[in-house]
Design an enzyme around this catalytic site. Sequence first.
Site, PDB file in Angstrom:
ATOM      1  CG  MET A  30     -47.760  81.057  44.638  1.00 17.17           C
ATOM      2  SD  MET A  30     -47.159  81.096  46.310  1.00 17.17           S
ATOM      3  CE  MET A  30     -47.990  79.686  47.011  1.00 17.17           C
ATOM      4  CG  HIS A  37     -53.241  76.632  39.205  1.00 17.00           C
ATOM      5  ND1 HIS A  37     -52.646  75.487  39.674  1.00 17.00           N
ATOM      6  CD2 HIS A  37     -53.026  77.568  40.166  1.00 17.00           C
ATOM      7  CE1 HIS A  37     -52.086  75.712  40.849  1.00 17.00           C
ATOM      8  NE2 HIS A  37     -52.312  76.979  41.186  1.00 17.00           N
ATOM      9  CB  SER A 185     -54.212  72.079  47.015  1.00 19.08           C
ATOM     10  OG  SER A 185     -53.059  72.646  47.621  1.00 19.08           O
TER      11      SER A 185
HETATM   12  P1  AMP Z   1     -51.767  79.222  44.001  1.00 17.33           P
HETATM   13  O1  AMP Z   1     -50.861  78.784  42.895  1.00 17.33           O
HETATM   14  O2  AMP Z   1     -52.028  78.170  45.004  1.00 17.33           O
HETATM   15  O3  AMP Z   1     -51.366  80.555  44.590  1.00 17.33           O
HETATM   16  O4  AMP Z   1     -53.184  79.474  43.325  1.00 17.33           O
HETATM   17  C1  AMP Z   1     -53.334  80.374  42.254  1.00 17.33           C
HETATM   18  C2  AMP Z   1     -54.802  80.608  42.012  1.00 17.33           C
HETATM   19  O5  AMP Z   1     -55.442  79.381  41.693  1.00 17.33           O
HETATM   20  C3  AMP Z   1     -55.517  81.167  43.262  1.00 17.33           C
HETATM   21  O6  AMP Z   1     -56.416  82.178  42.870  1.00 17.33           O
HETATM   22  C4  AMP Z   1     -56.220  79.960  43.804  1.00 17.33           C
HETATM   23  O7  AMP Z   1     -57.384  80.258  44.544  1.00 17.33           O
HETATM   24  C5  AMP Z   1     -56.578  79.214  42.531  1.00 17.33           C
HETATM   25  N1  AMP Z   1     -56.812  77.794  42.820  1.00 17.33           N
HETATM   26  C6  AMP Z   1     -56.010  76.960  43.511  1.00 17.33           C
HETATM   27  N2  AMP Z   1     -56.592  75.753  43.659  1.00 17.33           N
HETATM   28  C7  AMP Z   1     -57.806  75.837  43.059  1.00 17.33           C
HETATM   29  C8  AMP Z   1     -58.896  74.920  42.876  1.00 17.33           C
HETATM   30  N3  AMP Z   1     -58.859  73.688  43.357  1.00 17.33           N
HETATM   31  N4  AMP Z   1     -59.985  75.363  42.227  1.00 17.33           N
HETATM   32  C9  AMP Z   1     -60.051  76.633  41.741  1.00 17.33           C
HETATM   33  N5  AMP Z   1     -59.058  77.535  41.874  1.00 17.33           N
HETATM   34  C10 AMP Z   1     -57.947  77.150  42.522  1.00 17.33           C
END
Ligand code: AMP
Length: 282
Positions: A30, A37, A185
Amino acid sequence: MNKVRTKKALVSYLDHARKQGLSIGFVPTMGCLHAGHLSLVRRARKENDIVVVSIFVNPLQFGKNEDFTQYPRVEKQDAALCKKAGVDIVYLPDQKTFYGEHFYTTVHVSHITNTLCGAVREGHFDGVATVVLKLFQQIQPTRAYFGQKDYQQVIVIKQLVRDLDCDVKICVCPIVRESDGLALSSRNTYLSGQERVNATCIYRALKETRGMVRDGQAKVAQIKRKMRSLLSAHVDKIDYLEIVDAETLANVSVLQGHIVVLVAVYVGTTRLIDNLVMRVTK
Ligand code: AMP
């Protein structure tokens, strides 16, 4: 690197790649990209000929009172990070046209979505499953990369792929943390200075659990009591704190085998999640 905004442009590029027999690694996000990421992107880069990163703040996975409008959108910064990481295509679907005017389909994965985040965020995993399946259909990746950070999401996506025969390998990458243990995050940007300090209690509580388990504590109720007291000193609300079977997400009362400790808390108004996977042998 190509920035692509329409399905047509995406499909035409990827069809060409597939005809040449190239493998496609896909990282759905996102945006507001961080080192978490980028760890997924790095692994995708290593294992595939073509790497596609999607950046789409998916309205379907946000509840009515959640942070959809507030969610950080930093397209230029994200595109620069992707370029540096060797991404071939950044897919930025248009918010208005991605689902179309008459979009009537919802993908619902049952059972495993009745608990944890699924229990407190109504419709969240329907939104996740729907967007991920739609993106899989458009991209038809060889491999797709997800973070263990969103543990229940991984279980839901694996179930979806099994149930609906999606021809994609799901690759799970470890949680990337700050030096003080806070899981990276996009929502960490919401935290004030003091909240950022308070948030470090999440990983401390998870580590404390690991310590207790290593010291032979096998009673879930006692571990949860200890964690609750550690967390409640620093967070504003505990959404859930569970110890479950790592594959089925079923509650366990005795610590044995492959288990996961999952936490969701509010620090101020920011909801943060984290988890720790353990293999407990007697
Ligand atoms: P998001 O943009 O929050 O939807 O995350 C996109 C992808 O990145 C998802 O598969 C998340 O699980 C992964 N992700 C987010 N934060 C982390 C992190 N701290 N470590 C590893 N993967 C992450």
